[in-house]
Design a protein around this motif. Structure first.
Motif, short mmCIF file in Angstrom:
data_model
loop_
_atom_site.label_atom_id
_atom_site.label_comp_id
_atom_site.label_asym_id
_atom_site.label_seq_id
_atom_site.Cartn_x
_atom_site.Cartn_y
_atom_site.Cartn_z
N ASN A 2 0.86 -1.18 0.00
CA ASN A 2 0.00 0.00 0.00
C ASN A 2 0.89 1.22 0.00
N SER A 3 0.58 2.17 -0.86
CA SER A 3 1.44 3.35 -0.96
C SER A 3 0.62 4.58 -1.32
N MET A 4 1.26 5.75 -1.11
CA MET A 4 0.71 7.04 -1.51
C MET A 4 1.84 7.81 -2.18
N THR A 5 1.49 8.66 -3.13
CA THR A 5 2.48 9.46 -3.84
C THR A 5 2.07 10.93 -3.80
N TYR A 6 3.08 11.79 -3.59
CA TYR A 6 2.84 13.23 -3.53
C TYR A 6 4.15 13.94 -3.85
N LYS A 7 4.10 14.87 -4.81
CA LYS A 7 5.26 15.66 -5.21
C LYS A 7 6.48 14.80 -5.52
N GLY A 8 6.25 13.65 -6.13
CA GLY A 8 7.34 12.77 -6.52
C GLY A 8 7.85 11.85 -5.42
N TYR A 9 7.29 11.96 -4.23
CA TYR A 9 7.69 11.10 -3.11
C TYR A 9 6.63 10.03 -2.90
N THR A 10 7.08 8.83 -2.58
CA THR A 10 6.18 7.73 -2.33
C THR A 10 6.37 7.27 -0.89
N ALA A 11 5.26 6.95 -0.25
CA ALA A 11 5.30 6.45 1.12
C ALA A 11 4.67 5.07 1.17
N ARG A 12 5.29 4.22 1.95
CA ARG A 12 4.72 2.90 2.23
C ARG A 12 3.75 3.05 3.39
N ILE A 13 2.59 2.43 3.28
CA ILE A 13 1.56 2.53 4.30
C ILE A 13 1.36 1.17 4.95
N ASP A 14 1.37 1.15 6.27
CA ASP A 14 1.14 -0.07 7.05
C ASP A 14 0.11 0.21 8.13
N PHE A 15 -0.44 -0.87 8.66
CA PHE A 15 -1.35 -0.75 9.79
C PHE A 15 -0.64 -1.23 11.04
N ASP A 16 -0.62 -0.39 12.06
CA ASP A 16 -0.03 -0.74 13.35
C ASP A 16 -1.15 -1.28 14.23
N ASP A 17 -1.23 -2.60 14.30
CA ASP A 17 -2.31 -3.27 15.03
C ASP A 17 -2.24 -2.97 16.53
N ARG A 18 -1.05 -2.83 17.05
CA ARG A 18 -0.88 -2.60 18.49
C ARG A 18 -1.47 -1.25 18.90
N ASN A 19 -1.24 -0.23 18.07
CA ASN A 19 -1.73 1.11 18.39
C ASN A 19 -2.96 1.51 17.60
N ASN A 20 -3.45 0.61 16.75
CA ASN A 20 -4.64 0.86 15.93
C ASN A 20 -4.50 2.12 15.09
N LEU A 21 -3.34 2.23 14.40
CA LEU A 21 -3.02 3.41 13.58
C LEU A 21 -2.57 3.01 12.20
N LEU A 22 -2.82 3.88 11.24
CA LEU A 22 -2.21 3.78 9.93
C LEU A 22 -0.90 4.56 10.01
N VAL A 23 0.18 3.96 9.55
CA VAL A 23 1.49 4.62 9.62
C VAL A 23 2.13 4.61 8.24
N GLY A 24 2.89 5.64 7.95
CA GLY A 24 3.56 5.73 6.67
C GLY A 24 5.00 6.19 6.84
N ARG A 25 5.81 5.85 5.85
CA ARG A 25 7.21 6.27 5.83
C ARG A 25 7.61 6.48 4.38
N LEU A 26 8.31 7.60 4.13
CA LEU A 26 8.79 7.88 2.78
C LEU A 26 9.81 6.84 2.36
N LEU A 27 9.73 6.43 1.12
CA LEU A 27 10.64 5.43 0.56
C LEU A 27 11.67 6.09 -0.35
N GLY A 28 12.83 5.48 -0.45
CA GLY A 28 13.82 5.89 -1.44
C GLY A 28 14.72 7.03 -1.05
N ILE A 29 14.65 7.48 0.21
CA ILE A 29 15.56 8.53 0.66
C ILE A 29 16.18 8.10 2.00
#
Length: 110
Positions: A2-29
């Motif tokens: 699962n990913s999102m893209t904005y201004k040429g940056y892509t983020a990987r999206i995961d679900f943190d089951d422990r904290n019941n949150l959607l979390v993302g991190r920029l990829l490739g930098i």
């Protein structure tokens, strides 16, 4: 993935089951840029805010922002594979660069 893209940056999206949150991190930098939210709509906003903040911070401190990809790729592969790829590309009437671009494009859209 699962990913999102904005201004040429892509983020990987995961679900943190422990904290019941959607979390993302920029990829490739190398810089670590993360964000989180409770909903997809909030996550999109947090992602865009994180990218904008990263770009603004880089400008403020005089550091060029990292780009996820320059468009140049250097590979070290066995010469047999290099030779076979070159023959395949030529057989298809393409340069090795054109052929490799197509192959990598197809392989990266899973």
């Amino acid at each position: 993935m699962n990913s999102m893209t904005y201004k040429g940056y892509t983020a990987r999206i995961d679900f943190d089951d422990r904290n019941n949150l959607l979390v993302g991190r920029l990829l490739g930098i190398q810089d670590v840029i993360g964000f989180h939210a409770d909903t997809v709509t909030e996550l999109r906003s947090a992602f865009e805010e994180a990218v904008d903040d990263y770009l603004e911070t880089c400008a403020r401190i005089g550091k060029p922002p990292e780009k996820p990809a320059s468009g140049k790729l250097m590979l070290r592969i066995p010469h047999e594979i290099h030779a076979a790829a070159l023959v395949t590309a030529k057989a298809k009437g393409k340069s090795l660069n054109q052929w490799a671009t197509e192959v990598l494009n197809e392989a990266s859209h899973i």
